[in-house]
Structures are given as C-alpha cells and as structure tokens.
Design a protein around this motif. Structure first.
Motif, PDB file in Angstrom:
ATOM      1  N   ARG A  68       5.385  -2.881   4.133  1.00  0.00           N
ATOM      2  CA  ARG A  68       4.677  -3.067   5.402  1.00  0.00           C
ATOM      3  C   ARG A  68       3.555  -2.043   5.549  1.00  0.00           C
ATOM      4  O   ARG A  68       2.503  -2.358   6.106  1.00  0.00           O
ATOM      5  CB  ARG A  68       5.659  -2.934   6.573  1.00  0.00           C
ATOM      6  CG  ARG A  68       5.055  -3.097   7.962  1.00  0.00           C
ATOM      7  CD  ARG A  68       4.481  -4.475   8.201  1.00  0.00           C
ATOM      8  NE  ARG A  68       5.418  -5.538   7.860  1.00  0.00           N
ATOM      9  CZ  ARG A  68       5.135  -6.834   7.933  1.00  0.00           C
ATOM     10  NH1 ARG A  68       3.925  -7.233   8.318  1.00  0.00           N
ATOM     11  NH2 ARG A  68       6.033  -7.740   7.590  1.00  0.00           N
ATOM     12  N   ASP A  69       3.780  -0.850   5.023  1.00  0.00           N
ATOM     13  CA  ASP A  69       2.829   0.242   5.206  1.00  0.00           C
ATOM     14  C   ASP A  69       1.811   0.344   4.086  1.00  0.00           C
ATOM     15  O   ASP A  69       0.638   0.619   4.321  1.00  0.00           O
ATOM     16  CB  ASP A  69       3.575   1.565   5.351  1.00  0.00           C
ATOM     17  CG  ASP A  69       4.382   1.635   6.641  1.00  0.00           C
ATOM     18  OD1 ASP A  69       4.200   0.760   7.499  1.00  0.00           O
ATOM     19  OD2 ASP A  69       5.195   2.559   6.770  1.00  0.00           O
ATOM     20  N   SER A  70       2.252   0.162   2.850  1.00  0.00           N
ATOM     21  CA  SER A  70       1.338   0.329   1.721  1.00  0.00           C
ATOM     22  C   SER A  70       0.870  -0.982   1.118  1.00  0.00           C
ATOM     23  O   SER A  70      -0.072  -0.995   0.326  1.00  0.00           O
ATOM     24  CB  SER A  70       1.988   1.189   0.625  1.00  0.00           C
ATOM     25  OG  SER A  70       3.251   0.674   0.256  1.00  0.00           O
ATOM     26  N   GLY A  71       1.495  -2.083   1.503  1.00  0.00           N
ATOM     27  CA  GLY A  71       1.108  -3.379   0.980  1.00  0.00           C
ATOM     28  C   GLY A  71      -0.136  -3.941   1.655  1.00  0.00           C
ATOM     29  O   GLY A  71      -0.699  -3.337   2.567  1.00  0.00           O
ATOM     30  N   PRO A  72      -0.583  -5.118   1.228  1.00  0.00           N
ATOM     31  CA  PRO A  72      -1.824  -5.695   1.738  1.00  0.00           C
ATOM     32  C   PRO A  72      -1.661  -6.346   3.111  1.00  0.00           C
ATOM     33  O   PRO A  72      -0.704  -7.079   3.357  1.00  0.00           O
ATOM     34  CB  PRO A  72      -2.172  -6.749   0.684  1.00  0.00           C
ATOM     35  CG  PRO A  72      -0.841  -7.153   0.122  1.00  0.00           C
ATOM     36  CD  PRO A  72       0.022  -5.923   0.151  1.00  0.00           C
ATOM     37  N   LEU A  73      -2.600  -6.055   4.003  1.00  0.00           N
ATOM     38  CA  LEU A  73      -2.691  -6.750   5.285  1.00  0.00           C
ATOM     39  C   LEU A  73      -3.661  -7.904   5.102  1.00  0.00           C
ATOM     40  O   LEU A  73      -4.856  -7.694   4.919  1.00  0.00           O
ATOM     41  CB  LEU A  73      -3.185  -5.799   6.376  1.00  0.00           C
ATOM     42  CG  LEU A  73      -3.485  -6.428   7.748  1.00  0.00           C
ATOM     43  CD1 LEU A  73      -2.207  -6.950   8.403  1.00  0.00           C
ATOM     44  CD2 LEU A  73      -4.191  -5.420   8.657  1.00  0.00           C
ATOM     45  N   PHE A  74      -3.153  -9.118   5.149  1.00  0.00           N
ATOM     46  CA  PHE A  74      -3.981 -10.292   4.897  1.00  0.00           C
ATOM     47  C   PHE A  74      -4.655 -10.760   6.187  1.00  0.00           C
ATOM     48  O   PHE A  74      -4.037 -10.803   7.248  1.00  0.00           O
ATOM     49  CB  PHE A  74      -3.144 -11.429   4.315  1.00  0.00           C
ATOM     50  CG  PHE A  74      -2.623 -11.147   2.936  1.00  0.00           C
ATOM     51  CD1 PHE A  74      -3.429 -11.316   1.822  1.00  0.00           C
ATOM     52  CD2 PHE A  74      -1.317 -10.708   2.748  1.00  0.00           C
ATOM     53  CE1 PHE A  74      -2.957 -11.058   0.539  1.00  0.00           C
ATOM     54  CE2 PHE A  74      -0.831 -10.450   1.474  1.00  0.00           C
ATOM     55  CZ  PHE A  74      -1.649 -10.618   0.370  1.00  0.00           C
ATOM     56  N   ALA A  75      -5.917 -11.122   6.057  1.00  0.00           N
ATOM     57  CA  ALA A  75      -6.690 -11.651   7.177  1.00  0.00           C
ATOM     58  C   ALA A  75      -7.483 -12.859   6.700  1.00  0.00           C
ATOM     59  O   ALA A  75      -7.632 -13.093   5.489  1.00  0.00           O
ATOM     60  CB  ALA A  75      -7.634 -10.591   7.738  1.00  0.00           C
ATOM     61  N   VAL A  76      -7.982 -13.618   7.655  1.00  0.00           N
ATOM     62  CA  VAL A  76      -8.801 -14.795   7.359  1.00  0.00           C
ATOM     63  C   VAL A  76     -10.241 -14.486   7.737  1.00  0.00           C
ATOM     64  O   VAL A  76     -10.508 -13.941   8.817  1.00  0.00           O
ATOM     65  CB  VAL A  76      -8.300 -16.027   8.143  1.00  0.00           C
ATOM     66  CG1 VAL A  76      -9.145 -17.251   7.809  1.00  0.00           C
ATOM     67  CG2 VAL A  76      -6.824 -16.283   7.845  1.00  0.00           C
ATOM     68  N   ARG A  77     -11.166 -14.819   6.836  1.00  0.00           N
ATOM     69  CA  ARG A  77     -12.589 -14.699   7.132  1.00  0.00           C
ATOM     70  C   ARG A  77     -13.307 -15.903   6.543  1.00  0.00           C
ATOM     71  O   ARG A  77     -13.198 -16.181   5.352  1.00  0.00           O
ATOM     72  CB  ARG A  77     -13.179 -13.401   6.565  1.00  0.00           C
ATOM     73  CG  ARG A  77     -14.636 -13.185   6.978  1.00  0.00           C
ATOM     74  CD  ARG A  77     -15.138 -11.817   6.621  1.00  0.00           C
ATOM     75  NE  ARG A  77     -15.302 -11.680   5.175  1.00  0.00           N
ATOM     76  CZ  ARG A  77     -15.794 -10.577   4.606  1.00  0.00           C
ATOM     77  NH1 ARG A  77     -16.125  -9.523   5.337  1.00  0.00           N
ATOM     78  NH2 ARG A  77     -15.918 -10.519   3.290  1.00  0.00           N
TER      79      ARG A  77
END
Length: 356
Positions: free
Chosen positions: A113-122
């Motif tokens: 949760r802390d070091s992994g990827p935060l996925f977003a949409v663009r």
C-alpha cells in the motif's frame, strides 16, 4: 520492527485543523484515482524478506505466512501478483496457490500500500500517480521498496507521473468522488516533506488523486513508523461515507485514542456519514503495541478480506458493518496477527490495479 511505536516517550501533537476548500491545482488535474471498491484488474502484494528489517527469523516466517494467506485468499476472487526477487520465488511458491503470479521485482518488506504503485486514469489510460516512498521518513531500509512503483510501471508499460510529494498511500484515503482525508502527522513532517507547507502538500495530493477537497486532522507525530496512517483508523466506503474503529473507552493518556477522537469529530463536522466499529477488548493478543484495526481491510472483486481478532462481539459487529457497507460481497475474515504485531493490516499489504 514494530511500525506503531518506533519512538516512545514523545507526546503526540493532537488537535483538529480547520477543514480546507478546493485547491487550485486539483481543479486542473487530469488524473483520477478510482474508488478502491471499484472493479480491479488485479491486486499487487510484496514478499517480505529483508533480514535488516526482520532480525528474528520467526518474525519473518510469520510475516511471510500471513502474506501468503492473504494472497491465496484474494486470488479466489481476482488475480494476485506477488512481487519478489527471482531468487526467492522458490521459497515463496511453496506457500502460494497456483493462482498467485510471481514477478521478479525485488522488495524488502510487505507494505505494498505504501511502496507499491498508485494507479490513476488519464485520458482514458492507466498511469502511475507517484507518491515517492522513502521508508516512512528514512526510518527503515528501502533500497528496493522505494523503486517498486516505478518498476511495476515499467513492466506494465505505464507512464509514471510524479506528484512532487514524499509519502505513502496508506497515509491518505479517498472516496473516488473528490474527497480525501489524512493525518497531518504523516505528511507535514521534517522527514518527508520538510520544504513544503500543508497547503502545498494538500494541493499536490489533490492533483495526484484528481480530488478537490481534503479533510485534515492533526494525528500523532513520532510515535510510530507511519506517523499514524489514516487507513488504520478510518476508510471511505463510498461517496461521503466512512467506516472507522474507535475505542469504546478512550484513554486520556493514549495519544492515539485522543487523535482518533479528533479525527472522528473532524469527519462529523465535515458532514460525512460515519459508521463506527468498536475496537476489540478481548482479543487474542493483549499487547498495547498490537494494532487491532478492523478497518485495515481490503475490498476486492466480490469480497471483503478483513481481520478477526478473537473478540466474538466486536468481530461480529465488524463483519456486520462490512456486509452493510459492501452489500452483495462475501465477507471473509482472517487471523493475520503477525501484521498487527508489525503495526499494520491487510489494507497496508495490498494495492489494487483498477479496471477502466
């Protein structure tokens, strides 16, 4: 390492900060992080292995067993990718079901949760909205963990969009409808963002998530490795709806209890619907350092994977709350006490890749 109370004997700074309005940066952000309860492509997790972090072998064994149990359970509902150096795949595979995929991405610890990827949409495509991990303010070795997000993005062929802020996704929660919440102690900190004001950090977080408002409360400084991450106290379960756990009899001399009450007050003042689960009293583990957080759960496709602590009354109340908030999903509870000893929970160990 106990993530909750790394530094003892220092009084936490408590109190509620004023709520803030829209930040200019967020209004021009082209990123959008979908709500966590939305559909997922897969779940990412990390394999704990560093002997610098886990000096007693038994602690590492128990942490690995807990991660394997969580991964195997989630894999019954959606694909799971476990990140680990290739040299460790054989050891990990012996504890994992065939449904869990292993990727050759080195890690030190388990907190995806802390070091992994935060996925977003663009523009209709996935990117990684990057909150730079630095070992919770350089409190822990993170040579590999600091690069997990970018290495996952590289393997997936996704662009990495820097947020300009140092911190962890466990330190902020979002409803996917424009609202964030977090503790100031996890962000406005000399070891994470010493050159940035709270307003500057807020603006960058809003832009990173594609949100337009953030609710702050003070939190607790310098008494645990995370500086009191919000995801062990309160979680959005929908637009303007929060599930949190609170002690039924808060101790005046416990800074975490007092900060929790302040956060609860701030959420109510913001007009949110707040549903409270009481903390367990008769848990299997009776240790003030143990983090018994019901809201450190994970909502995956078709299920809620949550902890149980052995208190029959509060375990039942928690399961009933999950059923209310996640109608139609199976509620599965696990005994993963190793994570509570380490100061975290199931949500801390997982990171979703949203389906778009």
């Amino acid at each position: 390492m106990d993530r909750r109370r790394v530094i003892k004997g220092m009084a936490g700074a408590l109190g509620v900060l004023p709520l803030t309005g829209r930040a200019a940066m967020s209004q021009t952000s082209d990123l959008y992080v979908p709500p966590e309860e939305g559909p997922h492509v897969r779940t990412f997790m990390q394999w704990p292995n560093s002997r610098k972090v886990y000096r007693p072998r038994w602690a590492l064994d128990e942490a690995q067993a807990a991660i394997a149990l969580i991964a195997n359970t989630i894999a019954q509902f959606e694909p799971v990718v476990l990140l680990a150096d290739a040299s460790l795949h054989g050891d990990a595979r012996r504890q994992l079901s065939d449904a869990v995929e292993l990727w050759d991405i080195p890690t030190e610890d388990l907190w995806c949760r802390d070091s992994g990827p935060l996925f977003a949409v663009r523009d209709g495509a996935l990117v990684v909205s990057h909150l730079q991990f630095n070992g919770w303010g350089n409190k822990q070795t993170h040579r590999n963990d600091a690069r997990v997000a970018e290495r996952v993005a590289q393997r997936l062929g996704l662009e990495v969009v820097p947020s300009g802020v140092i911190g962890e996704a466990g330190g902020v929660d979002h409803d996917g409808h424009g609202l964030l919440m977090g503790h100031e102690s996890s962000w406005v900190h000399r070891d994470r963002n010493p050159a940035l004001s709270r307003d500057e950090i807020e603006a960058r977080l809003l832009a990173a998530y594609g949100a337009d408002q953030m609710i702050w409360s003070r939190g607790v400084y310098d008494q645990d490795i995370t500086d009191y991450h919000i995801d062990s106290l309160a979680r959005f379960t929908g637009a303007g709806r929060v599930l949190m756990n609170l002690p039924e009899e808060p101790a005046r001399n416990d800074p975490f209890h007092q900060a929790a009450q302040d956060t609860h007050k701030a959420l109510l003042q913001a007009g949110l619907e707040v549903d409270v689960i009481p903390e367990p009293r008769d848990a299997r583990v009776q240790d003030e350092e143990f983090v018994a957080s019901y809201v450190n759960y994970y909502a995956c496709n078709g299920a809620v994977i949550a902890p149980a602590f052995g208190d029959a009354r509060t375990d039942t109340l928690a399961a009933e709350a999950f059923a209310r908030h996640y109608s139609g999903r199976e509620v599965i509870t696990l005994e993963v006490d190793a994570l509570g000893y380490l100061g975290g929970g199931i949500h801390c160990a997982t990171q979703q890749m949203p389906m778009i």
